[in-house]
Design a protein around this motif. Structure first.
Motif, PDB file in Angstrom:
ATOM      1  N   ALA B 681      58.406  21.032  76.970  1.00  0.00           N
ATOM      2  CA  ALA B 681      59.248  22.065  77.566  1.00  0.00           C
ATOM      3  C   ALA B 681      58.505  23.391  77.603  1.00  0.00           C
ATOM      4  CB  ALA B 681      60.547  22.202  76.762  1.00  0.00           C
ATOM      5  N   GLY B 682      57.825  23.713  76.496  1.00  0.00           N
ATOM      6  CA  GLY B 682      57.109  24.987  76.404  1.00  0.00           C
ATOM      7  C   GLY B 682      56.022  25.063  77.467  1.00  0.00           C
ATOM      8  N   ALA B 683      55.225  23.984  77.559  1.00  0.00           N
ATOM      9  CA  ALA B 683      54.116  24.006  78.514  1.00  0.00           C
ATOM     10  C   ALA B 683      54.653  24.077  79.937  1.00  0.00           C
ATOM     11  CB  ALA B 683      53.253  22.760  78.324  1.00  0.00           C
ATOM     12  N   SER B 685      57.534  25.319  80.940  1.00  0.00           N
ATOM     13  CA  SER B 685      58.127  26.620  81.231  1.00  0.00           C
ATOM     14  C   SER B 685      57.034  27.678  81.356  1.00  0.00           C
ATOM     15  CB  SER B 685      59.158  27.000  80.175  1.00  0.00           C
ATOM     16  OG  SER B 685      58.538  27.154  78.914  1.00  0.00           O
ATOM     17  N   ALA B 686      55.956  27.521  80.569  1.00  0.00           N
ATOM     18  CA  ALA B 686      54.860  28.482  80.692  1.00  0.00           C
ATOM     19  C   ALA B 686      54.239  28.373  82.074  1.00  0.00           C
ATOM     20  CB  ALA B 686      53.804  28.211  79.615  1.00  0.00           C
ATOM     21  N   ALA B 689      56.837  29.992  84.486  1.00  0.00           N
ATOM     22  CA  ALA B 689      57.081  31.429  84.411  1.00  0.00           C
ATOM     23  C   ALA B 689      55.792  32.226  84.627  1.00  0.00           C
ATOM     24  CB  ALA B 689      57.709  31.775  83.058  1.00  0.00           C
ATOM     25  N   LEU B 690      54.673  31.728  84.092  1.00  0.00           N
ATOM     26  CA  LEU B 690      53.463  32.540  84.075  1.00  0.00           C
ATOM     27  C   LEU B 690      52.322  31.869  84.822  1.00  0.00           C
ATOM     28  CD1 LEU B 690      53.716  33.075  80.247  1.00  0.00           C
ATOM     29  CD2 LEU B 690      54.230  34.848  81.909  1.00  0.00           C
ATOM     30  N   GLN B 693      49.353  33.805  86.109  1.00  0.00           N
ATOM     31  CA  GLN B 693      48.508  34.556  85.185  1.00  0.00           C
ATOM     32  C   GLN B 693      47.640  33.652  84.319  1.00  0.00           C
ATOM     33  OE1 GLN B 693      51.918  36.363  83.603  1.00  0.00           O
ATOM     34  NE2 GLN B 693      52.224  37.459  85.514  1.00  0.00           N
ATOM     35  N   ILE B 694      47.805  32.328  84.432  1.00  0.00           N
ATOM     36  CA  ILE B 694      47.042  31.414  83.596  1.00  0.00           C
ATOM     37  C   ILE B 694      45.864  30.872  84.389  1.00  0.00           C
ATOM     38  CG2 ILE B 694      47.163  29.282  82.245  1.00  0.00           C
ATOM     39  CD1 ILE B 694      50.151  29.808  81.969  1.00  0.00           C
ATOM     40  N   GLU B 698      43.090  26.507  81.789  1.00  0.00           N
ATOM     41  CA  GLU B 698      44.201  26.482  80.837  1.00  0.00           C
ATOM     42  C   GLU B 698      45.398  25.740  81.418  1.00  0.00           C
ATOM     43  OE1 GLU B 698      43.379  30.399  78.101  1.00  0.00           O
ATOM     44  OE2 GLU B 698      44.514  30.638  79.955  1.00  0.00           O
ATOM     45  N   GLN B 701      44.819  22.257  80.745  1.00  0.00           N
ATOM     46  CA  GLN B 701      45.107  21.951  79.338  1.00  0.00           C
ATOM     47  C   GLN B 701      46.605  21.738  79.108  1.00  0.00           C
ATOM     48  OE1 GLN B 701      43.728  24.590  76.340  1.00  0.00           O
ATOM     49  NE2 GLN B 701      41.593  24.496  77.022  1.00  0.00           N
ATOM     50  N   LEU B 702      47.387  22.623  79.703  1.00  0.00           N
ATOM     51  CA  LEU B 702      48.838  22.528  79.516  1.00  0.00           C
ATOM     52  C   LEU B 702      49.354  21.213  80.088  1.00  0.00           C
ATOM     53  CD1 LEU B 702      50.162  26.137  80.219  1.00  0.00           C
ATOM     54  CD2 LEU B 702      49.906  24.968  78.039  1.00  0.00           C
TER      55      LEU B 702
END
Lengths: 237, 893
Positions: B681-683, B685-686, B689-690, B693-694, B698, B701-702
């Protein structure tokens, strides 16, 4: 202004990796710690601006970290944990945590909580005297509450209760905390007082008291007010 | 006891007093909570003494910056504080050495319960205070009631705050003065709101819980009561020192005087009721004349009376005196008794004639003590059977006496014919002594009278008449009567006493054995069996013990063990349970039943019912047996009560343990389910949302994290499902011929894919026979074992080995991790068991091995853990599969 520094305390390398990527992208500097001992060392030596703390650590319980660090540091702490028993949350909050986020979490929500905790911890941020919550204007100077220019009449207790949320926008407040602030330390167990007054207050200030937006319930823990519309994001600082 | 004796002061009290004079005086200011004004009161008093010229020093007082308090300190001599360090923080401590060197008349040391910093001489401040007192310095100090050791539990129960700093009660008890500083809870709360009570910032949350009206009221009650108790003790000590005769009416104390008679129970119950009403404690006293042992029956009766007294909450006491009334009153004064409870009359005929029954005697010299007289009840019914028994004994003794005298006559006749003996009295005396030694006093006295008559009739001129010719012969005859009666009764008494002693010894021995058996029995079951066996051995007949569970009765022990309860007997037992009285044989209720049932009563109510069989010809239980029986039943009831309480304690401990296990399990499950979910969920949502900017590396990686964690979650869910399938019995086990080489290869390939970093070493014996089973499930087992070994192996390799051993194929997976403790080798196969910490690390809900065991056993094989495996490290899991497993599989199916 230097980027704000976040210490991530979690023993799961995948979570560390994920948070590092996400927080860096959101403009924070990230420090990592995998154990309670590393965490305490990092808090003492690297002076992070905020700590994200997992409660299940391999060497000690995360709550111990909280207890120990509170002896020497007032750095805000956001607990990030898979444990979802209310008692654990309340215990962590009573031990001095500023907020908690449950796993699994959304990165957006986590960053919003970090922002709120950082804002309240800021040492010389002048406390705003006019606060807007979901269209509700609270003027702490004049003790006035209004919506769309129309004044809302509150009893003194109702106003006291609202004021507690107004100075803690976006933060979770435990029942005990609110009871102590409004009724005094002699009444921290009288949750039913709070329930009744909350009902009255919501009926006056919420657009739809059955689906409250300004004062939301955190089941079993307490209440949380909406984020103020005048909030600032850390990148603008 | 002489009058002087009675008024002599208690030596222990005097000793305590001299100790008190040698050392300094301790004055404790006690308060219910912080903020009541102890320090203030203490300093105020100290200032007053200072103006009176007393050498007063302030040793340690924390004013918390309060100006009013600070103003009181100003002008007093203050000892400099010792600088200490604790956990890296500089703190200030009371300087004991400086105080000892300064040696003032009076020193004020606040916070008696304070825990000193680790570098101090004593761990606790009260020990510093004791040292000061020892050299003769007076000390004033302050104490919150919650810090009293014996109240710590109570206080934490009331307030929810754990009290860590405690002061032993003895410190307060030995204090020379105790001052209670008291304000009402409302006032205190008011002061708290006004900020007049100092609360450290760090403890603010805790104190919020502490300062509630309820807590403060409870604490105040404790403080008031403790101080009042202390004043009571002091009064007692004062009375003892000055040998002032009590009573001191501060609190009520009862004395119940009981004899061994039937009234005893009534007196005890009445005393218990009175004592409960007055909230007083009470003593159960029995008195017997000194030097005389009670008859065995009486002794066992006394024992049962004492047992009852203890059950009712009385404190048993035994005394010996000739003058009962004087002794009772002496004890009453000594124990500060305010009320005496006594049965209507225990006095003998003689005393009653002199108008001096016990209650009368007590009344006439009771002084300030109230006397309650309990009227005697009926209770004579049991005696009915005694006379018939006595009569039977009497006639037997008469026959014996007559026979021995007849023998004496015969011998006398023979001797006179042969020897011309001038005096035959010695022969008759022998007959009397024989009766005395063999059959007791009564037989001896009867024999002496018979001898008197027979001697006269057969041997004194004129023979065969009861007349006596010569006056000197008449004289000799009466002397003979007197001497024979005397020696006979003396000899008889010796015999009677010996018999009594033997009987008493036997009864005591038997009771002692029984109580020893009971004390060894900790479980209810053991107590019941011990009681049944003992009752059977002592009283004969069948014995049954039925335990009450609410209104239900269950036969839990019987002797002989196959005794059965019929319907009528059950009704009698039920009656005994509900009415709390004897029922069945030889009672007024259901007398046709072969058993008599007695309730076993303890403070907790009727615990059980005891049934014992009576022989048909016995209309009632003999009084001696009755008493022994009551004593045994009472002991059993007490032991049962104890066993039951112990059982409940164990049960609640087990419940708490269960609760703990459940929480640990929930924590571990939620950790294992949520960690992969959190990462996914974290990856996700990152990325959402972002995303912009990533960096792209990376981002990859996510995405990789998401894939990996989804696979981990998938394995976990599969395991859970597998487990529930095994548990539900819905598992289908194939019965094909399986080549282990294929299985091992399959599992190893799967493992290499799932755990890319792991190093696996495979060694298979050549020409492994095939086994019967399910290839898919076997591969799952092996995969789980490799997964598990990999978790604990660290960087070292995992070895997989297979070989044949007799008619089994042995498959083993070995890691070189830390290994498993011997005690846990079997537990690792339990569901949800996890090595190491519960929450910390090493993913897995503790299902892998338990699934393996389920699957292997379903295929007719076995699985065990061995540790250490290699070079004192590591774990080896060994799976044995039968080469021809078909039979086993069929048996299971």
């Amino acid at each position: 202004m230097r980027p704000q520094r976040v210490l991530v305390v979690d023993d799961e390398p995948q979570i560390q990796k994920l948070l590092k990527i996400a927080l860096t992208a959101a403009g924070y500097e990230t420090l990592l710690a995998g154990t309670a001992a590393e965490a305490l060392k990092a808090i003492a030596s690297s002076a992070p601006d905020i700590v994200i703390l997992d409660l299940g650590l391999p060497d000690r319980d995360g709550k111990d970290v909280l207890r120990d660090m509170r002896a020497f540091s007032r750095t805000p702490v956001v607990v990030l944990s898979a444990r979802d028993r209310e008692a654990e949350k309340i215990e962590a909050l009573d031990l001095g945590a500023d907020d908690y986020v449950e796993k699994p979490f959304g990165v957006g929500e986590l960053i919003a909580r970090l922002r709120v905790a950082l804002r309240h911890a800021a040492p010389h941020a002048p406390a705003p005297q006019r606060i807007v919550l979901d269209g509700l204007l609270i003027d702490l100077d004049k003790r006035l509450v209004s919506r769309d220019g129309a004044a809302i009449r509150l009893t003194p207790k109702e106003y006291d209760l609202l004021a507690v949320f107004a100075v803690n926008t976006g933060r979770v407040l435990t029942h005990r905390h609110i009871l102590a602030a409004v009724w005094g330390p002699g009444h921290v167990e009288d949750i039913q007082y709070l329930r009744v007054l909350m009902g009255q207050l919501r009926a006056k200030i919420e657009r739809d008291p059955t689906a409250p937006k300004i004062l939301r319930t955190e089941t079993g823990v307490g209440y949380r007010s909406a984020e103020t519309s005048e909030g600032e994001s850390p990148r603008e600082q | 006891m002489s009058r002087n004796d009675a008024k002599r002061p208690d030596p222990d009290s005097l000793l305590a007093l001299t100790r008190g004079e040698a050392s300094g005086r301790l004055k404790v200011f006690v308060g219910a909570a912080p903020g009541v004004g102890k320090t203030y009161a203490m300093l105020l008093g100290a200032r007053r003494l200072k103006t009176e010229g007393v050498d007063v020093v302030v040793g340690f007082v924390e004013t918390h910056g309060r100006t009013v308090t600070q103003a009181l300190v100003d002008g007093l001599e203050v000892l400099p504080r010792r600088q200490a360090e604790h956990r890296g923080r500089a703190i200030e401590e009371f300087d004991l050495d400086a105080a000892l060197a300064r040696r003032p008349k009076l020193i004020v040391v606040d916070e008696l319960a304070h825990t000193n910093s680790p570098d101090s001489r004593h761990p606790k401040r009260w020990q510093d205070v004791e040292e000061l007192l020892a050299i003769g310095v007076d000390v004033w100090t302050a104490l919150n009631i919650q810090h009293l050791e014996s109240l710590a539990d109570v206080v934490s129960r009331i307030t929810g705050v754990v009290v860590r700093e405690t002061v032993p009660d003895i410190v307060l008890q030995q204090a020379d003065d105790v001052v209670l500083v008291d304000i009402t809870p409302d006032e205190l709360l008011q002061r708290l709101h006004e900020g007049k009570v100092y609360v450290p910032e760090t403890a603010r949350r805790a104190t919020e819980n502490f300062f509630t009206l309820g807590n403060l009221t409870a604490l105040r009650e404790l403080a008031l009561r403790r101080t009042a108790n202390r004043v009571d003790d002091q009064m007692g000590a004062y009375l003892k020192q000055k040998a002032i005769q009590g009573p001191w009416g501060a609190s009520e104390r009862l004395l119940a005087c009981i004899g061994p008679g039937e009234d005893a129970e009534r007196v005890l119950r009445r005393a218990s009721q009175l004592a409960t009403g007055l909230n007083a404690n009470w003593i159960a006293l029995t008195i017997s004349p000194p030097g005389l042992d009670a008859e065995p029956a009486e002794a066992s009766r006394l024992a049962s009376v004492f047992a009852l007294a203890e059950r009712l909450g009385g404190e048993p006491l035994q005394a010996h005196a000739f003058d009962f009334a004087a002794e009772i009153l002496r004890i009453a004064h000594r124990e500060n008794v305010t009320q005496i409870v006594v049965g209507e009359s225990r006095a003998g005929l003689l005393r009653r004639l002199r108008g001096r029954s016990l209650p009368h005697a007590l009344l006439s010299c009771a002084g300030g003590v109230e006397i309650h007289i309990v009227p005697s009840g009926e209770g004579r019914a049991r005696r009915r059977f005694a006379p018939s028994f006595a009569l039977k004994g009497l006639s037997l003794q008469f026959v014996v006496a007559a026979a021995s005298v007849a023998a004496a006559v015969g011998i006398g006749e023979a001797l006179t014919a042969l020897l011309l003996l001038p005096n035959l009295s010695i022969i008759f005396l022998s007959a009397v002594l024989f009766c005395a030694v063999q059959f007791g006093t009564r037989a001896a006295i009867m024999a002496s009278f018979l001898s008197f008559l027979a001697y006269n009739f057969f041997f004194i001129e004129p023979i065969y008449t009861f007349t006596v010719a010569q006056p000197y012969e008449l004289f000799a005859l009466f002397v003979f009567l007197a001497v024979s009666a005397l020696t006979g009764s003396l000899a008889g008494r010796i015999r009677d006493q010996r018999e009594r002693v033997l009987k008493a010894a036997a009864a005591t021995q038997s009771l002692y054995e029984f109580s020893r058996k009971l004390s060894g029995a900790s479980r209810e079951e053991d107590v019941l069996w011990a009681a049944a066996a003992h009752l059977h051995a002592t009283f004969g007949g069948r014995i049954m013990l039925l335990v009450a569970d609410g209104d239900a009765l269950a036969l839990r022990a019987a002797w002989p063990p196959d005794a059965q309860l019929d319907e009528a007997a059950e009704a009698a037992a039920r009656w005994a349970l509900q009415r709390r009285e004897a029922a069945g044989a030889a009672t007024g209720t259901l007398p046709k039943v072969a058993f008599q049932f007695r309730p076993l009563v303890s403070a907790g109510g009727v615990l059980a019912v005891c049934g014992f069989e009576l022989k048909a010809e016995i209309p009632a239980i003999a009084p001696e047996d009755e008493r022994a029986l009551t004593a045994v039943l009472d002991q059993t009831a007490i032991a049962l009560d104890r066993a039951r309480l112990a059982g409940e304690a164990v049960k609640s401990a087990a419940l708490a343990e269960n609760e703990k296990v459940r929480n640990v399990l929930l924590d571990s499950l939620s950790h294992d389910l949520r960690t992969p979910l959190a990462i996914i969920a974290g990856a996700a949502s990152a990325l959402g949302a972002l995303g912009e900017q990533i960096s792209s590396a990376e981002r990859r990686q996510l995405i990789q994290s998401i894939e990996e964690e989804a696979a981990r979650l998938g394995r976990f869910v599969a395991n859970l499902l597998e487990m529930s399938r095994i548990e539900a019995g819905g598992l289908k086990v194939g019965r094909d011929w399986v080549d282990l080489v294929d299985v091992v290869q399959g599992a190893v390939e799967r493992s290499r894919k799932a755990f890319p970093g792991a190093s696996l070493k495979v060694s298979l014996a050549p020409q492994l026979p095939q086994v019967r089973g399910d290839a898919g499930l076997l591969e799952q087992v092996l995969f789980n074992l490799i997964d598990n070994a990999n978790k604990y192996a660290g960087d070292s390799a995992v070895a997989i080995h297979a070989r044949q051993e007799d008619d089994m194929v042995v498959l083993s997976v070995t890691d070189e991790g830390p290994g498993i403790k011997a005690a846990d080798l079997e537990r690792v196969f339990e569901k949800f068991y996890r090595g190491g910490r519960t929450d910390g690390r090493k993913p897995g809900a503790g299902l892998g091995l338990s699934i393996c065991r389920g699957l292997v056993e379903a295929m007719g094989g076995s699985i065990v853990a061995q540790s250490p495996a290699v070079r004192r490290r590591g774990t080896r899991i060994v799976v044995r599969l039968p080469i021809d497993g078909a039979a086993q599989i069929e048996r299971r199916a």
